[in-house]
Design a protein around this motif. Structure first.
Motif, PDB file in Angstrom:
ATOM      1  N   ASN A 109     -19.730  26.010   1.250  1.00 35.94           N
ATOM      2  CA  ASN A 109     -18.353  26.505   1.254  1.00 35.94           C
ATOM      3  C   ASN A 109     -17.375  25.519   0.629  1.00 35.94           C
ATOM      4  O   ASN A 109     -16.224  25.870   0.361  1.00 35.94           O
ATOM      5  N   LEU A 110     -17.814  24.299   0.408  1.00 37.89           N
ATOM      6  CA  LEU A 110     -16.939  23.267  -0.153  1.00 37.89           C
ATOM      7  C   LEU A 110     -17.186  23.044  -1.645  1.00 37.89           C
ATOM      8  O   LEU A 110     -16.516  22.223  -2.269  1.00 37.89           O
ATOM      9  N   GLU A 111     -18.117  23.795  -2.217  1.00 35.18           N
ATOM     10  CA  GLU A 111     -18.367  23.663  -3.647  1.00 35.18           C
ATOM     11  C   GLU A 111     -17.207  24.254  -4.449  1.00 35.18           C
ATOM     12  O   GLU A 111     -16.419  25.075  -3.946  1.00 35.18           O
ATOM     13  N   GLU A 112     -17.125  23.859  -5.717  1.00 32.16           N
ATOM     14  CA  GLU A 112     -15.938  24.160  -6.537  1.00 32.16           C
ATOM     15  C   GLU A 112     -15.632  25.650  -6.615  1.00 32.16           C
ATOM     16  O   GLU A 112     -14.478  26.066  -6.508  1.00 32.16           O
ATOM     17  N   HIS A 113     -16.638  26.488  -6.796  1.00 27.96           N
ATOM     18  CA  HIS A 113     -16.394  27.917  -6.982  1.00 27.96           C
ATOM     19  C   HIS A 113     -16.713  28.740  -5.735  1.00 27.96           C
ATOM     20  O   HIS A 113     -16.874  29.959  -5.822  1.00 27.96           O
ATOM     21  N   ALA A 114     -16.788  28.083  -4.591  1.00 25.48           N
ATOM     22  CA  ALA A 114     -17.002  28.808  -3.334  1.00 25.48           C
ATOM     23  C   ALA A 114     -15.784  29.676  -3.018  1.00 25.48           C
ATOM     24  O   ALA A 114     -14.659  29.355  -3.401  1.00 25.48           O
ATOM     25  N   THR A 115     -16.001  30.769  -2.311  1.00 23.80           N
ATOM     26  CA  THR A 115     -14.916  31.719  -2.035  1.00 23.80           C
ATOM     27  C   THR A 115     -14.598  31.884  -0.555  1.00 23.80           C
ATOM     28  O   THR A 115     -13.578  32.473  -0.201  1.00 23.80           O
ATOM     29  N   THR A 116     -15.450  31.361   0.332  1.00 23.33           N
ATOM     30  CA  THR A 116     -15.303  31.636   1.762  1.00 23.33           C
ATOM     31  C   THR A 116     -13.981  31.134   2.326  1.00 23.33           C
ATOM     32  O   THR A 116     -13.317  31.840   3.101  1.00 23.33           O
ATOM     33  N   ARG A 117     -13.587  29.926   1.978  1.00 26.91           N
ATOM     34  CA  ARG A 117     -12.353  29.373   2.562  1.00 26.91           C
ATOM     35  C   ARG A 117     -11.152  30.260   2.251  1.00 26.91           C
ATOM     36  O   ARG A 117     -10.316  30.533   3.131  1.00 26.91           O
ATOM     37  N   GLU A 118     -11.063  30.740   1.004  1.00 28.64           N
ATOM     38  CA  GLU A 118      -9.933  31.606   0.647  1.00 28.64           C
ATOM     39  C   GLU A 118     -10.070  32.970   1.299  1.00 28.64           C
ATOM     40  O   GLU A 118      -9.093  33.527   1.806  1.00 28.64           O
ATOM     41  N   MET A 164     -21.314  35.279   1.142  1.00 32.83           N
ATOM     42  CA  MET A 164     -21.090  36.599   1.720  1.00 32.83           C
ATOM     43  C   MET A 164     -22.181  36.931   2.738  1.00 32.83           C
ATOM     44  O   MET A 164     -21.897  37.454   3.820  1.00 32.83           O
ATOM     45  N   MET A 165     -23.421  36.616   2.400  1.00 29.58           N
ATOM     46  CA  MET A 165     -24.531  36.879   3.311  1.00 29.58           C
ATOM     47  C   MET A 165     -24.392  36.052   4.577  1.00 29.58           C
ATOM     48  O   MET A 165     -24.642  36.542   5.686  1.00 29.58           O
ATOM     49  N   PHE A 204     -10.679  27.971  17.008  1.00 30.81           N
ATOM     50  CA  PHE A 204      -9.860  27.113  16.156  1.00 30.81           C
ATOM     51  C   PHE A 204      -9.559  27.701  14.771  1.00 30.81           C
ATOM     52  O   PHE A 204      -8.888  27.069  13.958  1.00 30.81           O
ATOM     53  N   GLY A 205     -10.053  28.891  14.492  1.00 29.91           N
ATOM     54  CA  GLY A 205      -9.797  29.507  13.191  1.00 29.91           C
ATOM     55  C   GLY A 205     -11.053  29.555  12.339  1.00 29.91           C
ATOM     56  O   GLY A 205     -11.986  28.766  12.510  1.00 29.91           O
ATOM     57  N   LYS A 206     -11.083  30.500  11.410  1.00 29.87           N
ATOM     58  CA  LYS A 206     -12.290  30.755  10.621  1.00 29.87           C
ATOM     59  C   LYS A 206     -12.706  29.573   9.758  1.00 29.87           C
ATOM     60  O   LYS A 206     -13.885  29.412   9.448  1.00 29.87           O
ATOM     61  N   ASN A 207     -11.737  28.764   9.337  1.00 21.83           N
ATOM     62  CA  ASN A 207     -12.066  27.626   8.484  1.00 21.83           C
ATOM     63  C   ASN A 207     -12.266  26.326   9.271  1.00 21.83           C
ATOM     64  O   ASN A 207     -12.352  25.247   8.690  1.00 21.83           O
ATOM     65  N   ALA A 208     -12.335  26.433  10.591  1.00 21.40           N
ATOM     66  CA  ALA A 208     -12.477  25.229  11.411  1.00 21.40           C
ATOM     67  C   ALA A 208     -13.846  24.588  11.230  1.00 21.40           C
ATOM     68  O   ALA A 208     -13.997  23.374  11.401  1.00 21.40           O
ATOM     69  N   ILE A 209     -14.838  25.387  10.904  1.00 13.67           N
ATOM     70  CA  ILE A 209     -16.177  24.847  10.650  1.00 13.67           C
ATOM     71  C   ILE A 209     -16.750  25.557   9.434  1.00 13.67           C
ATOM     72  O   ILE A 209     -16.710  26.782   9.341  1.00 13.67           O
ATOM     73  N   LEU A 210     -17.243  24.778   8.478  1.00 12.41           N
ATOM     74  CA  LEU A 210     -17.753  25.319   7.227  1.00 12.41           C
ATOM     75  C   LEU A 210     -19.092  24.676   6.902  1.00 12.41           C
ATOM     76  O   LEU A 210     -19.426  23.608   7.403  1.00 12.41           O
ATOM     77  N   LYS A 211     -19.837  25.341   6.040  1.00 14.33           N
ATOM     78  CA  LYS A 211     -21.081  24.772   5.548  1.00 14.33           C
ATOM     79  C   LYS A 211     -20.828  24.048   4.232  1.00 14.33           C
ATOM     80  O   LYS A 211     -19.792  24.259   3.576  1.00 14.33           O
ATOM     81  N   GLY A 212     -21.787  23.232   3.839  1.00 14.13           N
ATOM     82  CA  GLY A 212     -21.634  22.478   2.609  1.00 14.13           C
ATOM     83  C   GLY A 212     -21.380  23.355   1.404  1.00 14.13           C
ATOM     84  O   GLY A 212     -20.562  23.021   0.533  1.00 14.13           O
TER      85      GLY A 212
END
Length: 421
Positions: A400-409, A279-280, A390-398
């Motif tokens: 954001n790919l963890e199991e309980h991350a929420t950013t992609r959704e 979130m930050m 390209f969209g909000k999920n076009a580039i993510l940080k590591g």
């Protein structure tokens, strides 16, 4: 000042009505709830149609509260669709009323200052309301209700209490009719800006109605509520000094931006910390894009609903105003670890950047090297440009790919709910 006449128009069961219209169904006869079917039965319904309310259900009930024998349609939320409908309906208001005389109170409610339009259209207030409501129904299929009053407060009370019992869904109040018809109305929580806590506190002293408040000693009410008693006393008599012009002229002395979310399930201390960091990170990009900096952050964390614990809350000051994730991510991580009890699962997160000012007031930090901040800023700007293209999920940080991350959704949501198609 000449007497004013205000309207507040509410779009009836708005989200649910839109879903019915999209399906060619009548929201006044169809059982439909707007809720995310992928969540648990404890998820809150964003809206329900009027027939569901007639069963005694609250508009924000939970799915498990719907009786077993009731057959209904579940519509996944489509926030982008509702925003488009709201924009289309706003354009209908503009056919009749200038934008200077419109205040958008929420996505489904607007205040209208119509005193100067009544004589122009040679209609009374009820006729003008009916004309606008019929236009909305014809153009969008969405029904509306309307409260009319001689001030903003009375218009809102007319909407919330009077209009729902009127055959044409229009209610009217002035100070005289308010005192005559609603002074003894119960419960007090039906009145605008009277919460359960206020009503409970008043009840301890035998005060149950607006008439009771009006005739209570003012000094006693000020002892109970402080400066807030002034508003309560005015409203008890049906008075409201704030006008549409006051609303339009108001500018906040302090600015802030924030983000909040209710997690899909109970999160552990570690997973909650990950969600807060995400979130930050997003708020940092928002600050950079808007060319703003913040000098402090406030974090509020609510524990699992079943624990009935008070939320953890704290504020951290920054050594210098900034929008760099290089500074803000460590700050929010430390704050989270200081205020949250690791023994309990968390469910609700609210993060605010306080005292936000234009970036021109930014100063470099003595705690982070200038070249590191410059490099960090270039990375943030690059991420913003890629997301825009390209969209909000076009580039993510590591993280954001963890199991309980929420950013992609969350990147696929609008206003905390699914955008839909």
């Amino acid at each position: 000042m000449a007497d004013r006449i205000y309207m507040i128009i509410d779009l009836k069961s708005f989200y649910a009505s839109v879903e019915c219209v999209e399906r060619g169904l009548d929201p006044m006869t169809t059982n439909l709830v707007v809720a995310d079917p992928d969540r648990t039965k404890s998820t809150v319904c964003l809206a329900i149609t009027p027939p569901m309310k007639e069963l005694g259900l609250h508009s924000r009930c939970r799915v498990f509260q719907i009786p077993e024998g009731v057959h209904y349609i579940t519509a996944p939320p489509r926030m982008q669709l509702y925003i488009q409908y709201a924009a289309d309906i706003y354009s209908i208001y503009l056919k009749y009323i200038s934008k200077e005389d419109i205040h958008v109170y929420s996505i489904d409610e607007v205040f209208l200052d119509v005193a100067d339009y009544i004589s122009m259209y040679r209609m009374d207030a009820e006729q003008l309301a009916r004309t606008i409501m019929e236009d909305i129904l014809q153009e969008t299929g969405v029904r509306a209700t309307c409260g009319i009053g001689t001030n903003l407060y009375l218009a809102k009370v007319a909407l919330d209490i009077t209009a729902k019992h009127s055959p044409d869904f229009i209610g009217f109040l002035d100070e005289t009719s308010y005192q005559k018809n609603l002074w003894n109305h119960r419960p007090l929580t039906d009145f605008w800006r009277v919460g359960k806590g206020t009503a409970t506190r008043l009840a301890q002293y035998g005060i149950y109605t607006m008439k009771d408040i009006a005739h209570a000693k003012e000094d006693f009410l000020y002892q109970l509520f402080g400066i807030d008693a002034e508003l309560l006393i005015d409203h008890a008599w049906g008075r409201e000094p704030v006008t549409m012009a006051d609303i339009k002229a108001y500018h906040s002395k302090e600015n802030s931006i924030g983000s909040g979310q209710i997690l899909p399930c109970d999160y552990s201390f570690v997973d909650g910390r990950l969600a807060v960091r995400e979130m930050m990170d997003l708020l940092c990009l928002d600050l950079v894009e808007k060319q703003l900096v913040t000098s402090s952050i406030t974090l509020q964390v609510g524990y699992s609903n079943g624990l009935h614990l008070n939320s953890a809350r704290g504020t951290a000051a920054l050594p210098t105003p900034s929008n760099a994730d290089l500074m803000l991510l460590p700050a929010v991580t430390t704050l989270y670890e200081q205020i949250v009890d690791p023994r309990y699962p968390v469910r609700r997160l609210y993060l605010t950047c306080n005292r936000v000012v234009p970036e021109e007031y930014h100063q470099y930090s003595f705690f982070v090297a200038e070249e590191d901040l410059t490099r960090n800023r270039k990375l943030q700007e690059t991420m913003i440009n890629i997301k825009k293209r390209f969209g909000k999920n076009a580039i993510l940080k590591g993280m954001n790919l963890e199991e309980h991350a929420t950013t992609r959704e969350r990147n696929q949501m609008t206003g905390g709910h699914r955008s839909g198609t």
